[in-house]
Design a protein around this motif. Structure first.
Motif, PDB file in Angstrom:
ATOM      1  N   ALA A  27       3.320   6.982  -6.246  1.00  0.00           N
ATOM      2  CA  ALA A  27       3.730   7.548  -7.524  1.00  0.00           C
ATOM      3  C   ALA A  27       2.751   7.068  -8.573  1.00  0.00           C
ATOM      4  CB  ALA A  27       5.151   7.137  -7.868  1.00  0.00           C
ATOM      5  N   MET A  28       2.361   7.989  -9.484  1.00  0.00           N
ATOM      6  CA  MET A  28       1.322   7.690 -10.459  1.00  0.00           C
ATOM      7  C   MET A  28       1.577   8.470 -11.725  1.00  0.00           C
ATOM      8  SD  MET A  28      -1.489   5.951 -10.836  1.00  0.00           S
ATOM      9  CE  MET A  28      -2.930   5.879 -11.903  1.00  0.00           C
ATOM     10  N   ASN A  29       1.477   7.723 -12.941  1.00  0.00           N
ATOM     11  CA  ASN A  29       1.413   8.419 -14.223  1.00  0.00           C
ATOM     12  C   ASN A  29       0.372   7.721 -15.071  1.00  0.00           C
ATOM     13  OD1 ASN A  29       2.631   6.159 -15.285  1.00  0.00           O
ATOM     14  ND2 ASN A  29       4.353   7.221 -16.235  1.00  0.00           N
ATOM     15  N   PRO A  30       0.073   8.196 -16.314  1.00  0.00           N
ATOM     16  CA  PRO A  30      -1.047   7.634 -17.079  1.00  0.00           C
ATOM     17  C   PRO A  30      -0.918   6.166 -17.429  1.00  0.00           C
ATOM     18  CG  PRO A  30      -0.470   9.809 -17.910  1.00  0.00           C
ATOM     19  CD  PRO A  30       0.601   9.447 -16.932  1.00  0.00           C
ATOM     20  N   THR A  31       0.256   5.604 -17.322  1.00  0.00           N
ATOM     21  CA  THR A  31       0.408   4.206 -17.699  1.00  0.00           C
ATOM     22  C   THR A  31      -0.090   3.270 -16.633  1.00  0.00           C
ATOM     23  OG1 THR A  31       2.642   4.104 -16.807  1.00  0.00           O
ATOM     24  CG2 THR A  31       2.414   4.790 -19.106  1.00  0.00           C
ATOM     25  N   LEU A  32      -0.350   3.781 -15.426  1.00  0.00           N
ATOM     26  CA  LEU A  32      -0.713   2.934 -14.298  1.00  0.00           C
ATOM     27  C   LEU A  32      -2.201   3.038 -14.031  1.00  0.00           C
ATOM     28  CD1 LEU A  32       2.227   3.757 -11.871  1.00  0.00           C
ATOM     29  CD2 LEU A  32       1.983   1.733 -13.308  1.00  0.00           C
ATOM     30  N   LEU A  33      -2.774   1.907 -13.650  1.00  0.00           N
ATOM     31  CA  LEU A  33      -4.159   1.920 -13.215  1.00  0.00           C
ATOM     32  C   LEU A  33      -4.259   2.293 -11.756  1.00  0.00           C
ATOM     33  CD1 LEU A  33      -5.475  -1.267 -15.040  1.00  0.00           C
ATOM     34  CD2 LEU A  33      -5.701   1.121 -15.726  1.00  0.00           C
ATOM     35  N   LYS A  34      -3.245   1.957 -10.966  1.00  0.00           N
ATOM     36  CA  LYS A  34      -3.173   2.379  -9.577  1.00  0.00           C
ATOM     37  C   LYS A  34      -1.738   2.743  -9.287  1.00  0.00           C
ATOM     38  CE  LYS A  34      -2.472  -2.232  -7.589  1.00  0.00           C
ATOM     39  NZ  LYS A  34      -2.944  -3.203  -6.579  1.00  0.00           N
ATOM     40  N   PRO A  35      -1.526   3.625  -8.301  1.00  0.00           N
ATOM     41  CA  PRO A  35      -0.166   4.117  -8.050  1.00  0.00           C
ATOM     42  C   PRO A  35       0.721   3.018  -7.456  1.00  0.00           C
ATOM     43  CG  PRO A  35      -1.668   4.947  -6.395  1.00  0.00           C
ATOM     44  CD  PRO A  35      -2.517   4.240  -7.409  1.00  0.00           C
ATOM     45  N   VAL A  36       2.025   3.209  -7.679  1.00  0.00           N
ATOM     46  CA  VAL A  36       3.012   2.367  -7.001  1.00  0.00           C
ATOM     47  C   VAL A  36       3.403   3.108  -5.748  1.00  0.00           C
ATOM     48  CG1 VAL A  36       3.821   1.241  -9.094  1.00  0.00           C
ATOM     49  CG2 VAL A  36       4.847   3.393  -8.403  1.00  0.00           C
ATOM     50  N   GLU A  37       3.716   2.399  -4.667  1.00  0.00           N
ATOM     51  CA  GLU A  37       3.988   3.051  -3.394  1.00  0.00           C
ATOM     52  C   GLU A  37       5.123   2.376  -2.665  1.00  0.00           C
ATOM     53  OE1 GLU A  37       0.761   2.720  -0.698  1.00  0.00           O
ATOM     54  OE2 GLU A  37       0.550   0.563  -0.897  1.00  0.00           O
ATOM     55  N   THR A  38       5.601   3.129  -1.660  1.00  0.00           N
ATOM     56  CA  THR A  38       6.581   2.606  -0.724  1.00  0.00           C
ATOM     57  C   THR A  38       6.228   3.166   0.631  1.00  0.00           C
ATOM     58  OG1 THR A  38       8.927   2.360  -0.241  1.00  0.00           O
ATOM     59  CG2 THR A  38       8.216   4.497  -1.053  1.00  0.00           C
ATOM     60  N   THR A  39       6.475   2.453   1.722  1.00  0.00           N
ATOM     61  CA  THR A  39       6.115   2.870   3.078  1.00  0.00           C
ATOM     62  C   THR A  39       7.268   2.653   4.015  1.00  0.00           C
ATOM     63  OG1 THR A  39       5.223   0.684   3.625  1.00  0.00           O
ATOM     64  CG2 THR A  39       3.687   2.291   2.696  1.00  0.00           C
ATOM     65  N   MET A  40       7.164   3.317   5.192  1.00  0.00           N
ATOM     66  CA  MET A  40       8.108   3.089   6.278  1.00  0.00           C
ATOM     67  C   MET A  40       7.413   3.473   7.574  1.00  0.00           C
ATOM     68  SD  MET A  40      10.827   6.197   6.366  1.00  0.00           S
ATOM     69  CE  MET A  40      10.359   7.815   6.963  1.00  0.00           C
ATOM     70  N   ALA A  41       7.825   2.864   8.703  1.00  0.00           N
ATOM     71  CA  ALA A  41       7.266   3.160  10.027  1.00  0.00           C
ATOM     72  C   ALA A  41       8.115   4.222  10.691  1.00  0.00           C
ATOM     73  CB  ALA A  41       7.203   1.914  10.871  1.00  0.00           C
ATOM     74  N   MET A  42       7.420   5.196  11.366  1.00  0.00           N
ATOM     75  CA  MET A  42       8.125   6.299  12.037  1.00  0.00           C
ATOM     76  C   MET A  42       8.429   5.889  13.480  1.00  0.00           C
ATOM     77  SD  MET A  42       6.067   9.634  10.649  1.00  0.00           S
ATOM     78  CE  MET A  42       4.479   8.946  10.998  1.00  0.00           C
ATOM     79  N   ASN A  43       9.612   6.250  13.937  1.00  0.00           N
ATOM     80  CA  ASN A  43      10.042   6.026  15.322  1.00  0.00           C
ATOM     81  C   ASN A  43      10.239   7.394  15.934  1.00  0.00           C
ATOM     82  OD1 ASN A  43      10.927   4.978  17.712  1.00  0.00           O
ATOM     83  ND2 ASN A  43      12.956   4.412  16.975  1.00  0.00           N
ATOM     84  N   VAL A  44       9.293   7.785  16.894  1.00  0.00           N
ATOM     85  CA  VAL A  44       9.305   9.131  17.478  1.00  0.00           C
ATOM     86  C   VAL A  44       9.502   9.012  18.983  1.00  0.00           C
ATOM     87  CG1 VAL A  44       8.014  11.283  17.775  1.00  0.00           C
ATOM     88  CG2 VAL A  44       7.747   9.955  15.671  1.00  0.00           C
ATOM     89  N   TYR A  45      10.510   9.732  19.491  1.00  0.00           N
ATOM     90  CA  TYR A  45      10.692   9.857  20.928  1.00  0.00           C
ATOM     91  C   TYR A  45       9.805  11.000  21.425  1.00  0.00           C
ATOM     92  CZ  TYR A  45      14.791   6.773  21.027  1.00  0.00           C
ATOM     93  OH  TYR A  45      15.642   5.698  20.955  1.00  0.00           O
TER      94      TYR A  45
END
Length: 1138
Positions: free
Chosen positions: A207-225
């Motif tokens: 996620a990014m808007n003009p107030t940020l120098l770099k985006p904020v993020e969130t991650t998760m690992a995928m579990n695929v059969y």
């Protein structure tokens, strides 16, 4: 509050002070800051006299610079400079509104308010999160919606989704209200297809808007059969009965791991072991090993490996068919019996059969334990297989053991056996000589060994067409169960035996067949020349000569020496010599000098020999006259001989050709070796001239030589009427030329006499000119100032040479009328024309012309045609009727008068021919022959009356014309003399001479034959008639002379002929002669009849004149005079001899 300020401002304006008006130097502007930052809104006032304070969203913050009540707000800057900047520390969402700078009025200035300025406080989004259920694993291949939310941001945040670091495209975005006013939540959704490779991979939301120098993020690992990609069954499914199978079943990576089971048909096999390892994408690989002992009953059953995934409920199998090998059960051979003999070279078919076994047996043939490669391809049938062996029998097949082996993958062999009896000719033939080197004259012993044969063969010897008997030895046992025989032969060697083959043949009478071999004889002998060696070689000059050398020798290394005229030929001495590989001699650009005998001597290590060869160089002839010119007397025999240099000299190679224009009788042609002879018997003057001797021996080009034959004869003078008389005026002013022309060989000399006295040419009045042209010799005596008293005499001309002499008397007389022509004859006749010819007589010393008179049986008068040109002696009368008989006569006229008609007034009667069918013309038909088809009677009467009147008028005109002429006659002679005198002044010394105007009358040469035709209207030939009627193609008219007609007389043309100079006369003008009528005729026809016979304008016909000879080239006729009576002429012109 705003109303209060406005009132205060207006009040200040109504009561202005003495000070200057206050104003803004700097007004506040819109400003954007990040939440927590310090914001400064600038305001500078010039000449500030009122109170300065800030308003926030319309609410005044107070005039104090510290702005109590607002701990984060303050006014900063230098008041003395009018700086009242609003500073907001730690900006928050509540500071996000509008601001303005106000100055109250004072005594000197009214209040002022700045423009509105907005403060935009920007807030970064909170940490984004995934809005989905991540506890349930995904299944590979299915689609899932991924949603990410970035909350409480101002302005709205932008969301980017990544899978394993790769941006996901096609996301849809939307926003919702945040937890506070002016805050927004950003949502992004994207559809993702789960892949096996996604298992364990990271899904990220930025996620990014003009107030940020770099985006904020969130991650998760995928579990695929996911299922295993491959299921592999490995190991051999083929085994021999009783062996164990070892098979493996392997699955690629899967999540979760699969379970593996084995099946044989419907029976599960449990003798297995399992191994598990980590695989790709976080999955696990499985390896299952199985062991099983096979039996032939399991052949063809399905062996299955099954893999099951509990997570995806996936099941996958891999099946193969089991193959169990076991050996064949029976083998046998179908072949001829062993006790039946077979002929070598014949074909035998043997078949091997095998039944049972898995797979079917493979059959192989063996001969005496060695594999046979020529068997046919194996074939199958329901119970087994078969393979045929086709054998072309040889000696080695006799009692040989043939075996057939049946094998398959069970690796057990079953065999069958058979044998054959074979009759064969000797398997080998060997011939050898006891000597290593063979020479001519020595004895040679050859030994021949025949290999094994069954039954025994007999040996014989062959040399070319001869059969020779050898010496036999005892037979011996040999291989393949056969018998070997031996024989020897003795031979006396000659050169003819070289390269010949001595054949040894072993023949079997039982088989009626034999085998042979040969020994090639290599007999050493000195050079020998072939019987076909040519002893003579022919070649054309300038061609290339090849003298072949057919020599044989052994050894073949032969050296040969060529000799020509006992001299050795060396290539370096003459570049034309070349020796070929076979020692033949090649001579380029051969010449006749190369002809002759050549000797060749050849030798090798065994000896030497030699031969002679003749080179015959043939060449085209060259020919020359043995004698040139050849002189012969008239009537004798002339021999013309030409000699040729040629090779070959052949019979009939000479031919002779006469090069003259006229045809002559050639003589006898003979040949004596290289000489050609032309013998002419009884030579005449016509034989004189050039002859061509042509030699042709068949080689191009033929050659020729010219030989002149000079016929010698005594002089012969021209003695025609024109040569015997010369006419000239005797008034002492004229010049006469007396011409004497002789033909003779050798040179002719002349002598002259006058009245029997030898002439003295020292007299200046007489001079002689002699001209010679070939065999013609002309002597001209010129008499100056002719006197009738002194010169009218007989001049005698004598011509002499070594063979004899001839004499002619020439009479010099005064000018007179011409003599009659002679030899009047018909040349040709057609259906509408007749060609006539005559010889002119003496012209009387003046230019003469000729007139033809003719008539037919229905004509009422004679018709006259003036010959044109006047001097022509051949003329064609045209416009005649077919099949009509005409009578023709001819006479001569000159200025003085006319002659009698030719040949004593003889008449030539000629009948015209029939008209050709293609040329019929109604206009040519005689009007008298038309009969009843003519004009009507009344038209005839009218035409007769009109024409009668015209005739009467014509007669009256002629009468008055005659009377007028008589009155003028007295002055005619004087006028004529004046004309002659005037002509003399124009050409001084000219006279009328027959020598200058003569023609060769005897030769009947053809001159241009054309004339204008005249028609005499009335009969008679009165010379004084001057009434003429002229006809043309387009008009008809009459004319009458108005005075005495005296035409202009041209001077007599002269030609003085020397070696190089010829003076030719100018052309004469001839009078135009029309058709005339003699009014003095005793009778005249009726006018209607007369005009019915008027002839149409006739065509002029010309013949090219032949070449005049001698003095005839110098003679031209004078202009034509109208006839006059002798009584009207002066004495010296009347032709009387004084």
């Amino acid at each position: 509050m705003r109303l209060l300020l406005l009132f205060f401002f207006c009040f200040c304006l109504m009561f202005p002070g003495t000070r200057a008006q206050q104003a803004f130097r700097t007004e506040p502007k819109n400003l954007t800051v990040r939440m927590g930052a310090t914001a400064v809104l600038r305001c500078e006032v010039l000449r500030a006299s009122g109170t300065v304070q800030w308003a926030k969203d319309g609410f005044l913050l107070g005039p104090e610079r510290s702005l109590p009540g607002f701990p984060r707000y303050s006014m900063i800057g230098n008041p003395e400079r009018g700086q009242y900047h609003l500073q907001i520390e730690d900006a928050q969402l509540e500071d996000d509104t509008q601001y303005e700078c106000q100055v109250t009025s004072s005594e000197s200035s009214s209040g002022i308010i700045s423009r509105l300025a907005w403060l935009d406080v920007r807030i970064p989004p909170s940490k984004p999160y995934f809005d989905m259920d991540m506890s349930t694993p995904w299944e590979a291949g299915k689609k899932y919606t991924v949603t990410c939310v970035a909350p409480d941001a101002k302005p709205l945040a932008e969301i980017t989704l990544y899978k394993d670091g790769v941006e996901l495209t096609g996301a849809e975005s939307f926003s919702t209200s945040g937890s506070k006013d002016k805050l927004l939540n950003a949502h992004a959704e994207v559809t993702v297809t789960a892949l096996s490779s996604d298992n364990g991979r990271e899904l990220a939301c930025h996620a990014m808007n003009p107030t940020l120098l770099k985006p904020v993020e969130t991650t998760m690992a995928m579990n695929v059969y996911f299922e295993p990609a491959e299921l592999t069954l490995s190991g051999s499914l083929t085994a021999i009965e009783g062996q164990e199978l070892n098979l493996s079943c392997y699955t690629t990576s899967s999540n979760p791991p699969v379970d593996i089971r084995w099946w044989l048909g419907y029976k599960e096999l449990n003798n297995t072991s399992v191994a598990m390892e980590e695989g790709d994408n976080g999955g696990m690989t499985i390896m299952s090993n199985m062991t099983h002992r096979v039996s032939r009953e399991e052949h063809g059953m399905k062996l299955t490996c099954e893999a099951f995934n509990k997570g995806t409920h996936f099941s996958k199998t891999q099946s193969e068919e089991l193959s169990v090998y076991y050996p064949p059960q029976k083998v046998w051979i179908n072949a001829p019996p062993e006790d039946v003999p077979l002929r070598s070279g014949s074909t035998v078919h043997m078949v091997c059969f095998a039944t049972g076994g898995n797979p079917k047996a493979t059959l192989a043939w063996f001969k005496d334990g060695t594999a046979v490669t020529g068997a046919l391809q194996q074939t199958s049938f329901d119970m087994g297989v078969a393979r045929e062996l086709v054998v072309v029998l040889t000696a080695s097949d006799n009692m040989a053991s043939y075996r057939c082996d049946a094998t398959n993958k069970a690796k057990k062999t079953i065999s069958a056996y058979t044998k054959l009896r074979v009759y064969f000719t000797p398997v080998s033939m060997k011939i050898a000589a006891q000597q290593e080197v063979l020479r001519q004259g020595e004895a040679l012993i050859l030994e021949c060994q025949a290999g094994s044969s069954s039954p025994m063969a007999n040996i014989s010897w062959i040399l070319g067409p001869l059969r020779l008997q050898g010496v036999e030895e005892e037979p011996r046992d040999a291989e393949f169960g056969g018998i070997s025989v031996h024989s020897s032969l003795s031979l006396n060697l000659t050169s003819q035996h070289h390269n010949q083959k001595v054949i040894c043949q072993a023949y079997s009478h039982v088989l009626a067949e034999g085998t042979n071999t040969y020994y090639k004889l290599n007999v050493l002998y000195p050079p020998e020349f072939s019987p076909d060696q040519p002893t003579e070689v022919q070649v054309l000059e300038d061609d290339m000569a090849v003298i072949p050398l057919l020599v044989s020798a052994n050894p073949e290394e032969v050296s040969c020496i060529w000799l020509h005229r006992r001299e050795k030929l060396v290539k370096e001495e003459d570049y034309r010599y070349h020796w070929l590989d076979d020692h033949s001699l090649e001579i380029r650009n051969v010449s006749r000098n190369d002809a002759g005998g050549y000797a060749v001597k050849c030798e090798n290590d065994e000896g030497a020999n030699e031969i002679s060869i003749t080179l015959d160089v043939q060449y085209a002839p060259s020919v020359k006259a043995e004698k040139e010119p050849v002189f012969v007397n008239l009537g004798e025999t002339a021999d013309l001989i030409c000699v040729a240099d040629a090779n070959p000299i052949i019979a009939g190679m000479f031919s002779w050709k006469w090069l003259g224009e006229e045809e002559v009788e050639m003589g006898e042609e003979t040949q004596e070796d290289e000489s050609g002879l032309l013998t002419i018997y009884n030579v005449t003057r016509a034989h004189a001239g050039s002859y061509e001797c042509l030699a042709n021996n068949g080689i191009e080009p033929p050659a020729s030589a010219h030989i002149r034959l000079v016929v010698q004869f005594k002089p012969e003078l021209r003695k025609g009427p024109q040569w015997r008389k010369v006419a000239s005026r005797g008034d002492g002013t004229s010049t006469a030329e007396i011409v004497c022309q002789a033909e003779g060989v050798p040179r002719v000399d002349f002598s002259w006499e006058k009245s029997g006295v030898l002439m003295d040419f020292e007299n200046p009045r007489y001079e002689e000119m002699i001209m010679r042209e070939g065999s013609f010799h002309t002597s001209t005596v010129r008499v100056v100032n002719v006197s009738a008293v002194l010169d009218y005499a007989v001049f005698s001309c004598t011509a002499r040479n070594s063979l004899g002499e001839d004499k002619l008397d020439i009479q010099l007389i005064s000018t007179n009328h011409p003599d009659p022509p002679s030899s009047f004859r018909q040349v040709s006749v057609g259906h509408d024309s007749v060609t006539l010819e005559w010889i002119p007589g003496f012209n009387g010393g003046l230019q003469q012309r000729f007139r033809i008179r003719y008539c037919w049986d229905q004509s009422v008068s004679f018709l006259y045609v003036d010959v044109f040109p006047p001097s022509e002696t051949t003329f064609t009368v045209t416009g005649l009727q077919p099949v009509t008989t005409y009578n023709f006569s001819v006479n001569a006229l000159n200025a003085i008068g006319e002659s009698e008609y030719a040949d004593n007034n003889a008449v030539l009667t000629i009948t015209t021919k029939e008209r050709p069918d293609s040329d019929e013309d109604p206009s040519d038909i005689d009007p008298a022959s038309q009969g009843g088809s003519g004009l009507p009677v009344y038209l005839t009467v009218v035409l007769t009356a009109v024409l009668g009147g015209l005739l009467v008028f014509n007669l009256i005109g002629c009468f008055f014309g005659l009377r007028w002429k008589k009155r003028q006659g007295q002055t005619a002679a004087g006028s004529r003399d004046s004309v002659l005198d005037g002509k003399k002044k124009e050409d001084e010394g000219s006279s009328q001479s027959t020598a200058g105007n003569s023609n060769k009358y005897e030769s009947r040469e053809m001159i241009n034959a054309a004339a204008q035709r005249t028609l005499l209207v009335d009969s008679g030939s009165e010379a004084d008639s001057n009434v003429y009627e002229s006809y043309a193609e387009e008009c008809s008219h009459y004319y009458y002379p108005t005075g005495v007609y005296t035409p202009h007389l041209s001077p007599p043309p002269e030609e003085t002929r020397g070696l190089d100079v010829i003076r030719r006369p100018v052309d004469h003008l001839y009078e135009d002669v029309g058709m005339y009528q003699d009014t003095a005729a005793p009778s005249r026809p009726a006018p209607s009849v007369v005009f019915e016979h008027k002839l149409s304008q006739q065509r002029n016909e010309w013949r090219l004149p032949t070449r005049p000879r001698g003095a005839e080239r110098t003679r031209q006729f004078m202009a034509v005079h109208q006839p006059q009576r002798d009584s009207d002429l002066p004495f010296e012109l009347r032709g009387e001899l004084v």
